[in-house]
Motif scaffolding. Structure first.
Motif, PDB file in Angstrom:
ATOM      1  N   ASP A  10       0.808  -1.222   0.000  1.00 31.14           N
ATOM      2  CA  ASP A  10       0.000   0.000   0.000  1.00 31.14           C
ATOM      3  C   ASP A  10       0.841   1.271   0.000  1.00 31.14           C
ATOM      4  O   ASP A  10       0.339   2.344  -0.334  1.00 31.14           O
ATOM      5  CB  ASP A  10      -0.949   0.017   1.202  1.00 31.14           C
ATOM      6  CG  ASP A  10      -2.104  -0.963   1.044  1.00 31.14           C
ATOM      7  OD1 ASP A  10      -2.359  -1.423  -0.103  1.00 31.14           O
ATOM      8  OD2 ASP A  10      -2.750  -1.277   2.062  1.00 31.14           O
ATOM      9  N   ASP A  11       2.120   1.165   0.368  1.00 23.92           N
ATOM     10  CA  ASP A  11       3.008   2.326   0.377  1.00 23.92           C
ATOM     11  C   ASP A  11       3.641   2.607  -0.989  1.00 23.92           C
ATOM     12  O   ASP A  11       4.182   3.685  -1.219  1.00 23.92           O
ATOM     13  CB  ASP A  11       4.133   2.138   1.401  1.00 23.92           C
ATOM     14  CG  ASP A  11       3.620   2.098   2.828  1.00 23.92           C
ATOM     15  OD1 ASP A  11       2.490   2.576   3.089  1.00 23.92           O
ATOM     16  OD2 ASP A  11       4.356   1.574   3.702  1.00 23.92           O
ATOM     17  N   LEU A  12       3.592   1.629  -1.879  1.00 21.63           N
ATOM     18  CA  LEU A  12       4.296   1.760  -3.165  1.00 21.63           C
ATOM     19  C   LEU A  12       3.803   2.912  -4.043  1.00 21.63           C
ATOM     20  O   LEU A  12       4.630   3.643  -4.599  1.00 21.63           O
ATOM     21  CB  LEU A  12       4.257   0.440  -3.930  1.00 21.63           C
ATOM     22  CG  LEU A  12       5.077  -0.685  -3.299  1.00 21.63           C
ATOM     23  CD1 LEU A  12       4.820  -2.002  -4.021  1.00 21.63           C
ATOM     24  CD2 LEU A  12       6.557  -0.339  -3.313  1.00 21.63           C
ATOM     25  N   PRO A  13       2.490   3.113  -4.216  1.00 25.95           N
ATOM     26  CA  PRO A  13       2.064   4.210  -5.096  1.00 25.95           C
ATOM     27  C   PRO A  13       2.605   5.581  -4.671  1.00 25.95           C
ATOM     28  O   PRO A  13       3.146   6.319  -5.504  1.00 25.95           O
ATOM     29  CB  PRO A  13       0.534   4.152  -5.028  1.00 25.95           C
ATOM     30  CG  PRO A  13       0.239   2.716  -4.749  1.00 25.95           C
ATOM     31  CD  PRO A  13       1.341   2.301  -3.788  1.00 25.95           C
ATOM     32  N   ALA A  14       2.503   5.922  -3.405  1.00 23.75           N
ATOM     33  CA  ALA A  14       3.011   7.221  -2.950  1.00 23.75           C
ATOM     34  C   ALA A  14       4.531   7.285  -3.054  1.00 23.75           C
ATOM     35  O   ALA A  14       5.095   8.298  -3.478  1.00 23.75           O
ATOM     36  CB  ALA A  14       2.565   7.491  -1.512  1.00 23.75           C
ATOM     37  N   ARG A  15       5.177   6.192  -2.688  1.00 24.85           N
ATOM     38  CA  ARG A  15       6.641   6.146  -2.693  1.00 24.85           C
ATOM     39  C   ARG A  15       7.218   6.251  -4.104  1.00 24.85           C
ATOM     40  O   ARG A  15       8.291   6.816  -4.306  1.00 24.85           O
ATOM     41  CB  ARG A  15       7.074   4.836  -2.031  1.00 24.85           C
ATOM     42  CG  ARG A  15       8.547   4.657  -1.871  1.00 24.85           C
ATOM     43  CD  ARG A  15       8.820   3.398  -1.058  1.00 24.85           C
ATOM     44  NE  ARG A  15      10.216   3.031  -1.091  1.00 24.85           N
ATOM     45  CZ  ARG A  15      10.717   1.981  -0.479  1.00 24.85           C
ATOM     46  NH1 ARG A  15       9.947   1.188   0.237  1.00 24.85           N
ATOM     47  NH2 ARG A  15      12.004   1.705  -0.565  1.00 24.85           N
ATOM     48  N   HIS A  16       6.486   5.719  -5.100  1.00 21.41           N
ATOM     49  CA  HIS A  16       7.013   5.685  -6.466  1.00 21.41           C
ATOM     50  C   HIS A  16       6.201   6.519  -7.457  1.00 21.41           C
ATOM     51  O   HIS A  16       6.421   6.430  -8.665  1.00 21.41           O
ATOM     52  CB  HIS A  16       7.135   4.229  -6.927  1.00 21.41           C
ATOM     53  CG  HIS A  16       8.193   3.500  -6.167  1.00 21.41           C
ATOM     54  ND1 HIS A  16       9.527   3.567  -6.486  1.00 21.41           N
ATOM     55  CD2 HIS A  16       8.114   2.728  -5.052  1.00 21.41           C
ATOM     56  CE1 HIS A  16      10.224   2.862  -5.617  1.00 21.41           C
ATOM     57  NE2 HIS A  16       9.391   2.349  -4.730  1.00 21.41           N
ATOM     58  N   GLY A  17       5.267   7.307  -6.948  1.00 22.22           N
ATOM     59  CA  GLY A  17       4.591   8.312  -7.771  1.00 22.22           C
ATOM     60  C   GLY A  17       3.656   7.788  -8.837  1.00 22.22           C
ATOM     61  O   GLY A  17       3.689   8.269  -9.966  1.00 22.22           O
ATOM     62  N   TYR A  18       2.810   6.824  -8.498  1.00 21.50           N
ATOM     63  CA  TYR A  18       1.811   6.363  -9.460  1.00 21.50           C
ATOM     64  C   TYR A  18       0.465   6.188  -8.773  1.00 21.50           C
ATOM     65  O   TYR A  18       0.381   6.114  -7.547  1.00 21.50           O
ATOM     66  CB  TYR A  18       2.251   5.081 -10.177  1.00 21.50           C
ATOM     67  CG  TYR A  18       2.306   3.846  -9.308  1.00 21.50           C
ATOM     68  CD1 TYR A  18       1.226   2.970  -9.242  1.00 21.50           C
ATOM     69  CD2 TYR A  18       3.440   3.539  -8.575  1.00 21.50           C
ATOM     70  CE1 TYR A  18       1.278   1.828  -8.454  1.00 21.50           C
ATOM     71  CE2 TYR A  18       3.502   2.403  -7.794  1.00 21.50           C
ATOM     72  CZ  TYR A  18       2.425   1.551  -7.735  1.00 21.50           C
ATOM     73  OH  TYR A  18       2.467   0.430  -6.953  1.00 21.50           O
TER      74      TYR A  18
END
Length: 182
Positions: free
Chosen positions: A163-171
């Motif tokens: 769940d942290d990936l979208p914010a962390r990687h901008g998508y």
């Protein structure tokens, strides 16, 4: 982007975007989601019809990009068709080449990922690679090759929450939901 698509954008610059009708699953498969499917539930719980036509898939692959907000889309002539993502914007195919050699990493669209900058593993054991092209999930059929790279010390996965990936990687996983909130 195809020249015919660029020409259509010049001819019809103000065509409204389409959201919710196209989706990419964690295996790199594309799905069409008509009104009936969208009403039945969100992606990926209700996937829709898998796109199997090779020429259409190739057209989508050549015209797949992200906007400035990190929403991925397929430029279909003058219309942007935003993509619902099950996991990440890229699905990596991995081919291990042998001890000490960097594995070949290619996206679901056929583009080279470039160098792997980091590897991540989430709470469900899914493996992600951060590459020159961006963040992607490793295709499940390629986990053996990816494991060879990890065991050989070429990749050292860092723990991450999916769940942290979208914010962390901008998508954005769901441009349709983001549009409805705006």
């Amino acid at each position: 982007m195809d020249d015919i698509v660029k020409a259509a954008l010049k001819k019809w610059p103000n065509v409204p975007a389409c959201r919710g009708w196209l989706a990419l699953d964690a295996r790199g498969e594309w799905y069409m989601r008509d009104d009936r499917i969208q009403a039945a539930g969100s992606f990926p719980a209700v996937k829709g019809s898998r796109i199997t036509h090779d020429k259409l898939r190739e057209f989508i692959h050549r015209n797949y990009e992200a906007d400035e907000a990190g929403q991925w889309y397929f430029q279909n002539g003058p219309q942007r068709v935003y993509v619902e993502l099950e996991a990440t914007p890229w699905v990596w195919r991995v081919r291990y080449r042998g001890a000490g050699q960097a594995p070949e990493v290619v996206s679901h669209t056929g583009r080279s990922a470039g160098d792997v900058q980091a590897s991540l593993v989430d709470e469900a054991g899914r493996l992600y690679l951060v590459t020159e092209l961006g963040l992607g999930i490793v295709h499940p059929q390629d986990m053996h090759d990816a494991a060879e790279a990890i065991e050989g010390g070429l990749w050292v996965p860092e723990a991450v929450r999916s769940d942290d990936l979208p914010a962390r990687h901008g998508y954005v996983r769901s441009p349709q939901a983001a549009h409805m909130r705006a």
